[in-house]
Design an enzyme around this catalytic site. Structure first.
Site, mmCIF file in Angstrom:
data_model
loop_
_atom_site.group_PDB
_atom_site.id
_atom_site.type_symbol
_atom_site.label_atom_id
_atom_site.label_comp_id
_atom_site.label_asym_id
_atom_site.label_seq_id
_atom_site.Cartn_x
_atom_site.Cartn_y
_atom_site.Cartn_z
ATOM 1 N NE ARG A 21 37.624 43.353 35.976
ATOM 2 C CZ ARG A 21 38.009 42.861 37.152
ATOM 3 N NH1 ARG A 21 38.853 41.852 37.206
ATOM 4 N NH2 ARG A 21 37.574 43.385 38.275
ATOM 5 C CG HIS A 39 37.940 48.118 40.465
ATOM 6 N ND1 HIS A 39 36.747 47.695 39.903
ATOM 7 C CD2 HIS A 39 38.446 47.029 41.112
ATOM 8 C CE1 HIS A 39 36.549 46.416 40.198
ATOM 9 N NE2 HIS A 39 37.559 45.991 40.934
ATOM 10 C CD GLN A 60 36.909 45.883 45.521
ATOM 11 O OE1 GLN A 60 36.889 45.001 44.686
ATOM 12 N NE2 GLN A 60 36.586 45.651 46.786
ATOM 13 C CG ASP A 67 45.240 46.804 44.121
ATOM 14 O OD1 ASP A 67 45.139 45.556 44.116
ATOM 15 O OD2 ASP A 67 44.918 47.510 43.138
ATOM 16 C CB CYS A 91 40.216 45.427 45.658
ATOM 17 S SG CYS A 91 41.716 45.323 44.682
ATOM 18 N NE ARG A 149 33.131 44.531 43.331
ATOM 19 C CZ ARG A 149 33.979 44.148 42.373
ATOM 20 N NH1 ARG A 149 35.177 43.705 42.690
ATOM 21 N NH2 ARG A 149 33.658 44.277 41.089
HETATM 22 N N1 NVA Z 1 44.764 47.049 40.583
HETATM 23 C C1 NVA Z 1 44.330 45.701 40.320
HETATM 24 C C2 NVA Z 1 42.960 45.481 40.858
HETATM 25 C C3 NVA Z 1 42.418 44.084 40.668
HETATM 26 C C4 NVA Z 1 41.012 43.919 41.147
HETATM 27 C C5 NVA Z 1 44.386 45.421 38.828
HETATM 28 O O1 NVA Z 1 43.990 46.292 38.053
HETATM 29 O O2 NVA Z 1 44.824 44.335 38.448
HETATM 30 N N1 CP Z 2 38.476 42.865 43.289
HETATM 31 C C1 CP Z 2 38.173 42.417 42.052
HETATM 32 O O1 CP Z 2 37.716 43.154 41.184
HETATM 33 O O2 CP Z 2 38.360 41.075 41.894
HETATM 34 P P1 CP Z 2 38.309 40.275 40.535
HETATM 35 O O3 CP Z 2 39.490 40.702 39.705
HETATM 36 O O4 CP Z 2 38.407 38.826 40.951
HETATM 37 O O5 CP Z 2 37.034 40.570 39.819
#
Ligand code: NVA
Ligand code: CP
Length: 300
Positions: A104, A131, A134, A219, A259, A287
């Protein structure tokens, strides 16, 4: 044969993705029955987190335990990754020791460079652009509640961000229609949208976009790394909250997904988030099961 990675939903055939969803549902049932299923004995997952996470970290780590393997949490704060060791060098070294790696991070290109130098599968656990993990959970959740998503209408409300990009890819792979309601200036990447043009379109008005939809998804307005823009985005997105009025435009049995983490009364009203159409807790739990199906597929 080259190593199979999972950097975006486009990396796997549509039929493979559908099989993963079926398998995820089976693995969920195995877990519910308390049966043991440990195909990943002696396998190790390395997990590199450049950004915060609750769901992704816990689901991958628990998933490896359930499948009989092991997971290692790697943070740039206490590895050489944070002290400038080349991505290419890190990929060579780590992939000589562990069996699979989840990353990540911010730049999607970094994950691509890592994968190009890895001899083991790389899973994208979220980048600024995508992502995909997800989406496996979201597709499983829709399937469990409503059956096949093929031919259905899905409305994305909010930022044209990493989740929106993965929804465009999912629309192509799972063959549904995606309507994207975003403010001007916050559209998804033009190239990603163009690649999904037969399945996805932008309709700036959120109420119009939500009409007759089977699934409404949103989101956060400011993603990780965009914290400085929070105030400006609150203004830009003020007409894009998913609330009861918006849900009324959709089909009466439409589902709501997010998500998570969610900002109540910003992108979604508490009423919708906690309401009967919301399947967010199943979505979060899935997940674990969807990624277990993915780990099993990539490692066995
Ligand atoms: N769009 C959000 C998703 C978090 C799971 C981010 O990238 O922070
Ligand atoms: N939805 C998601 O990826 O959550 P986290 O940021 O908690 O991993």
């Amino acid at each position: 044969m080259s190593t199979q990675h999972f950097l975006t939903l486009r990396d796997l055939e549509a039929s493979t993705l559908k099989a993963l969803i079926t398998r995820a549902i089976e693995l969920k049932s195995i877990r519910r029955k308390g049966e043991s299923h440990e195909p990943l004995h002696n396998k190790t997952l390395g997990m590199i987190f450049d950004k915060s996470s609750t769901r992704t970290r816990v689901s991958f780590e628990t998933g490896m335990t359930l499948l009989g393997g092991h997971a290692i949490f790697l943070s740039p704060r206490d590895t050489q990754l944070g002290r400038g060791e080349l991505i290419e060098d890190s990929a060579r070294v780590l992939s000589s020791m562990v069996d699979i790696i989840m990353i990540r991070t911010f730049s999607h290109e970094l994950v691509e460079r890592f994968a190009a130098n890895s001899r083991v599968p790389i899973i994208n656990g979220l980048t600024d652009e995508y992502h995909p993990c997800q989406l496996l959970a979201d597709m499983q959740t829709f399937h469990e509640h409503r059956g096949s998503i093929q031919g259905k209408t899905v409305t994305w409300v909010g930022d044209g961000n990493n989740m929106c990009h993965s929804y465009i890819n999912a629309a192509v792979q799972f063959d549904f229609n995606l309507k994207i309601a975003c403010p001007k200036g916050y559209e998804p990447d033009a190239k990603i949208l163009a690649a999904g043009k037969n399945h996805a379109e932008i309709i700036h008005n959120p109420l119009t976009a939500a009409r007759h939809s089977d699934l409404i998804v949103t989101d956060v307005w400011a993603s990780m790394g965009q914290e400085e823009e929070q105030k400006a985005r609150e203004l830009a997105f003020k007409d894009y909250q998913v609330n009861a009025t918006l849900m009324e435009q959709a089909k009466p049995d439409a589902l709501f997904m997010h998500c998570l983490p969610a900002h109540r009364e910003e992108e979604v009203s508490t009423e919708v988030l906690e309401g009967p159409q919301s399947v967010i807790w199943d979505e979060a739990e899935n997940r674990l099961h969807a990624q277990n199906a993915l780990l099993e597929f990539l490692l066995t």
